[in-house]
Design an enzyme around this catalytic site. Sequence first.
Site, mmCIF file in Angstrom:
data_model
loop_
_atom_site.group_PDB
_atom_site.id
_atom_site.type_symbol
_atom_site.label_atom_id
_atom_site.label_comp_id
_atom_site.label_asym_id
_atom_site.label_seq_id
_atom_site.Cartn_x
_atom_site.Cartn_y
_atom_site.Cartn_z
ATOM 1 N N GLY A 109 0.809 -1.212 0.000
ATOM 2 C CA GLY A 109 0.000 0.000 0.000
ATOM 3 C C GLY A 109 0.842 1.262 0.000
ATOM 4 C CE LYS A 130 7.776 -0.070 5.540
ATOM 5 N NZ LYS A 130 8.245 -1.020 6.558
ATOM 6 C CG ASP A 142 -0.283 8.797 3.996
ATOM 7 O OD1 ASP A 142 0.180 7.633 4.066
ATOM 8 O OD2 ASP A 142 0.049 9.706 4.776
ATOM 9 N N GLY A 143 -0.068 6.134 1.563
ATOM 10 C CA GLY A 143 1.061 5.561 0.825
ATOM 11 C C GLY A 143 2.411 6.086 1.262
ATOM 12 N NE ARG A 200 5.222 -8.603 1.766
ATOM 13 C CZ ARG A 200 5.638 -7.671 2.610
ATOM 14 N NH1 ARG A 200 5.327 -7.757 3.875
ATOM 15 N NH2 ARG A 200 6.352 -6.655 2.187
ATOM 16 C CG ASP A 269 0.676 -8.650 6.667
ATOM 17 O OD1 ASP A 269 0.133 -9.216 7.630
ATOM 18 O OD2 ASP A 269 0.960 -7.440 6.665
ATOM 19 C CG ASN A 270 4.197 -7.663 8.793
ATOM 20 O OD1 ASN A 270 4.075 -7.250 7.645
ATOM 21 N ND2 ASN A 270 3.679 -7.036 9.819
HETATM 22 P P1 AMP Z 1 2.496 -2.949 7.935
HETATM 23 O O1 AMP Z 1 1.797 -2.798 9.248
HETATM 24 O O2 AMP Z 1 3.496 -1.860 7.652
HETATM 25 O O3 AMP Z 1 3.084 -4.305 7.761
HETATM 26 O O4 AMP Z 1 1.379 -2.761 6.829
HETATM 27 C C1 AMP Z 1 0.212 -3.526 6.755
HETATM 28 C C2 AMP Z 1 -0.545 -3.161 5.507
HETATM 29 O O5 AMP Z 1 -0.968 -1.805 5.547
HETATM 30 C C3 AMP Z 1 0.244 -3.318 4.216
HETATM 31 O O6 AMP Z 1 -0.624 -3.728 3.219
HETATM 32 C C4 AMP Z 1 0.746 -1.913 3.972
HETATM 33 O O7 AMP Z 1 1.048 -1.674 2.615
HETATM 34 C C5 AMP Z 1 -0.435 -1.095 4.429
HETATM 35 N N1 AMP Z 1 -0.053 0.259 4.859
HETATM 36 C C6 AMP Z 1 0.651 0.585 5.963
HETATM 37 N N2 AMP Z 1 0.832 1.919 6.033
HETATM 38 C C7 AMP Z 1 0.236 2.459 4.944
HETATM 39 C C8 AMP Z 1 0.083 3.792 4.435
HETATM 40 N N3 AMP Z 1 0.561 4.859 5.073
HETATM 41 N N4 AMP Z 1 -0.590 3.945 3.277
HETATM 42 C C9 AMP Z 1 -1.087 2.890 2.625
HETATM 43 N N5 AMP Z 1 -0.971 1.617 3.033
HETATM 44 C C10 AMP Z 1 -0.324 1.395 4.187
HETATM 45 MG MG MG Z 2 3.652 -5.525 6.514
#
Ligand code: AMP
Ligand code: MG
Length: 514
Positions: A109, A130, A142-143, A200, A269-270
Amino acid sequence: MTSPKAPAISPRVGSGTDRSTVRFGFKNTYARLPERFYARLNPAPVTNPRLVKVNVELACGLGLDPDALASAQGVEILAGNRVAEGAEPLAAAYAGHQFGHFVPQLGDGRANLLGEVMGLDGVRYDIQLKGSGPTPFSRGGDGRAALGPVLREYIVSEAMAALGVPTTRALAAVTTGERVLRETVLPGAVLTRVAASHLRVGTFQYFAAQGDTEGTRQLADYAIARHYPEAAQTKRPYRFLLDSVIARQAQLIAQWLLLGFIHGVMNTDNTSISGETIDYGPCAFMEAYDPDKVFSSIDRQGRYAYGNQPRAAHWNLIRLAEALLPVLVDEEGSEEAALVSANEALAGFVPQFEAAHRAGLRRKVGFLSEREGDETLVQDLLDRMATNHADFTLTFRRLCDAVDGPMGDEGARALFTKPEAFDLWAAGWRLRMAKESVSARERAADMRMANPAFIPRNHIVEAALLAAVERQDFQPFEELLDVVSRPYEDRTGLQRYATPARPEEFVSQTFCGT
Ligand code: AMP
Ligand code: MG
């Protein structure tokens, strides 16, 4: 689920051919997989990219020119403002169980895979940005990434690499000149992450959940080719794949525990297929030993507490086995046989984890061989550490000074609220050591390679992030990075980095900052 529509690529390939031209020599095997595995799109440009750091040593190991990465053109690439020659940027699709709840579509994301490079070690590595802007998988996010979490991932992943733990790594960090809105307004940043791959457990779940057995098979074949090529020579390659991931995860989690590391978000997913530590969020190293320790503000029930990590990994691997079942059925000839095969594989996790953990603990206390009673003796030390709030890292490091005899005990015993608790244990420890004929010097030297002097202590990490975020002062970040990059070396003048937090410095919670 249908996969998201992918915008067409329009790479703005650099035209310069001067010495500062960054040559990645990208390969793009992931982009050759079927379109439903990802969404193709470029990183979203940012207003004012500025370099924070290039990881010179890592760049060299990947055959990349660190000066070119740090050049104006390099920084544009690292910020996502320019697409490097040969890159085919994409956001990968994946699913995942988050704190036990299945989400059929997560995906990158806020990340773009630029492509793969061959390291000088002959291994193929993903280069991923990232924090590089929204993608079809952003689900309202917001990506973007904030500077604090980017620097935290940089520090902790580099510390893990130096500690000898399989991990993704940080190739570079840049600030974006843009602000991201979290609980407060924060400076934005992009991390360039290097991974053996970004496959993953959740990537397999993505296809399995859609009943897409062909996708699962293609993904499994890709994982085999990339990480476990020996599998292809066996009669049951998918079982071999499952066994291999289980083995790597068992080793990985044992290493985490032996260093006091708490990942914090062990969602499927992690959990990486290559066995690397991935997706550093609210991770932390514990100070006072406590098997129930949790730092993450979002882990309210302690699902991913320090001592629960083996169980969490096992649970995640069961999810992987489930996702692989359709291809195991083809391999085994029947559903029943596939279930037997999957369960056989899964039964291997606990013994492999325990063997690695036991062996690691023996090494930490300086035992060169395995003897009856070792486990009880080591457990007794851990119990005493827990009751006496002894610092995990320092207790083991200072134990190295006590090998020679009780005159070296003071450092370790002072870490116990009741120092006598250490004395009682040390007497038994010395009797056990006496059964092996090795010089104290050699034993201590070996122990110093298993017991780091320096870990990224939470209060020092927080202080370094704060200085960067609030004062644009990156000096504390640089210093901390230097310290944790040589964790097993005693170096003078660095006492502050080896000392547990004082009560007023104590960090009790960490935040993922997404
Ligand atoms: P994470 O907790 O970083 O492992 O992310 C879990 C999920 O949320 C993944 O699909 C990420 O791509 C998505 N994600 C985390 N932060 C953001 C963000 N700021 N904008 C869009 N997607 C996010
Ligand atoms: Mg993740």
